[in-house]
Enzyme design. Structure first.
Site, mmCIF file in Angstrom:
data_model
loop_
_atom_site.group_PDB
_atom_site.id
_atom_site.type_symbol
_atom_site.label_atom_id
_atom_site.label_comp_id
_atom_site.label_asym_id
_atom_site.label_seq_id
_atom_site.Cartn_x
_atom_site.Cartn_y
_atom_site.Cartn_z
ATOM 1 N N LYS A 7 0.873 -1.211 0.073
ATOM 2 C CA LYS A 7 0.008 -0.069 -0.095
ATOM 3 C C LYS A 7 0.943 1.156 -0.153
ATOM 4 C CE LYS A 7 -2.755 2.197 3.677
ATOM 5 N NZ LYS A 7 -3.657 1.789 4.827
ATOM 6 N N LYS A 55 -10.543 -1.157 11.665
ATOM 7 C CA LYS A 55 -9.699 -0.802 12.864
ATOM 8 C C LYS A 55 -10.433 -0.686 14.139
ATOM 9 C CE LYS A 55 -6.434 2.336 9.932
ATOM 10 N NZ LYS A 55 -6.152 3.535 9.870
ATOM 11 N N ASP A 75 -3.765 4.894 -0.534
ATOM 12 C CA ASP A 75 -4.250 5.446 0.625
ATOM 13 C C ASP A 75 -3.959 6.818 0.541
ATOM 14 O OD1 ASP A 75 -5.636 5.922 3.015
ATOM 15 O OD2 ASP A 75 -4.509 4.538 4.301
#
Ligand code: NPQ
Ligand code: MG
Length: 370
Positions: A161, A262, A188
């Site tokens: 990522k 998360k 991201d």
């Protein structure tokens, strides 16, 4: 379990390299560890707030205040049955999910140690190893980024990522894709775009990305649904999903096709599991996000990611990728197939390295019932 003592420890751990995102750069990880004593056992948790309000409005400072002045008084000396009981007791404290989640993690560790069961078993995990990837911060140039990615691939990571921001998006991603045609790659933006500015992201559709994470504002599910209508690449929401209600709204609105879970951001492991369950029913793939956790939070993430709906690799890297020394005696290492083993010992399955903890501690507060 009677809450006999609550301890909050503010720590600072140097990162192996500075980590830059669209909201800033950091060279150290500041966070708060939570310890709960009950009946001769200690449960540990980690509050993942940072020093600065970049990812979230919460900081180590606000979390310390909320933990000390609101959460602790609601718990000290009380008998707590389980995580649901804990959530009911902190329900009237508005917001501050990162602070709440740190204490819930410590409760789960305590519950597991008490029952002799791993967190994975308590949460309903089904995997003994979970697929992971690494999150690569913004670098000085696309060339430097390609070199960084090459070194992570050499370490064995099979999913990469990269962080993007306006002006550092398509060229960076294209450089990585050109250098590594086959790798699983995602980006991201940490909320750095507006719907108008996100027009610049259209060329990303040609790069076979797994997903584009959180391009728009945290409080803007609607514009994410507009943007998803213009892109073939799945959007993934991180900052926008703060509860199961948000997850349901995002699904119904078509604001994303993938969700990053998360435990910190959603106020605790119990809500993380609830969102997992809801997404699983809706056929929405999820993966476990990361906050550059210490070994404590990392163990929690591994247990969470072992649930059946976590079908994409998590941001749960090997300890060495971020820290030279951790506060747990256990170090998590990457298996050759880009997985990490889920701890099997009771609770989180890790033990605290007291010497190292003392070395990285900045502040400590012990609270007992009056
Ligand atoms: C994300 N995490 O998915 C974040 C956000 C983030 C691994 O990319 C210090 C502590 C710096 C936590 C920078 C990853 C951080 C941080 C970014 C979390 O959006
Ligand atoms: Mg993110």
């Amino acid at each position: 379990m009677k809450i006999e003592r609550l301890t909050f420890i503010r720590i600072r751990m140097p990162l192996v390299a500075p980590f830059e995102t669209s909201f800033g750069v950091t060279s150290d990880r500041d966070c708060i560890l939570v310890a709960i004593d009950s009946d001769g056992l200690t449960g540990y948790g980690e509050c993942v707030a940072e020093k600065d309000p970049g990812y979230s409005y919460e900081t180590t400072g606000t979390a310390w205040h909320v933990l000390k002045d609101f959460i602790a008084p609601a718990l000290l000396g009380q008998e707590l049955a389980d995580a649901a009981d804990y959530q009911r007791r902190v329900e009237s404290i508005r917001g501050h999910p990162l602070a709440k989640a740190g204490v819930e993690m410590a409760l789960w560790d305590l519950l597991g140690k008490r029952e002799g069961r791993s967190l994975k078993d308590l949460l309903g995990g089904v995997r003994s190893r979970v697929e992971v990837g690494v999150s690569v911060g913004l670098q000085v140039s696309p060339q430097a980024l390609v070199e960084r990615v090459a070194s992570y691939l050499e370490d064995g990571y099979r999913r990469i990522k990269i962080k993007i921001k306006p002006g550092r998006d398509v060229l960076d991603a294209a450089a990585v894709r050109k250098a590594f045609a086959e790798i699983r790659l995602q980006v991201d933006a940490n909320s750095a775009y507006t719907l108008d500015a996100a027009g610049a992201l259209a060329p990303l559709d040609e790069l076979a990305l797994l997903l584009i994470e959180q391009p728009l504002a945290e409080d803007d599910l609607w514009d994410h649904s507009r943007l998803q209508g213009r892109l073939r690449t799945p959007l993934c929401l991180d900052e926008s999903i703060l509860s199961a209600r948000h997850a349901r709204a995002a699904i119904e609105m078509g604001a994303c096709r993938i969700i990053n879970i998360k435990a910190g951001r959603v106020g605790g492991l119990s809500q993380a599991v609830a969102i997992h369950d809801l997404c699983r029913k809706a056929g929405m793939p999820v993966w476990c996000g990361g906050m550059l956790e210490t070994g404590i939070g990392r163990a929690s993430n591994l247990a969470l990611a072992s649930l059946p709906g976590f079908t994409l690799p998590g941001d749960i890297s090997a300890s060495d990728s971020y820290y030279t020394q951790d506060v747990t005696l256990e170090r998590f290492t990457l298996n050759p197939d880009s997985t990490i083993d889920v701890p099997t010992a009771p609770g989180l399955g890790v033990s605290v390295d007291a010497g190292q903890l003392a070395r990285v501690s900045l502040d400590r507060l012990e609270l007992v019932p009056e």
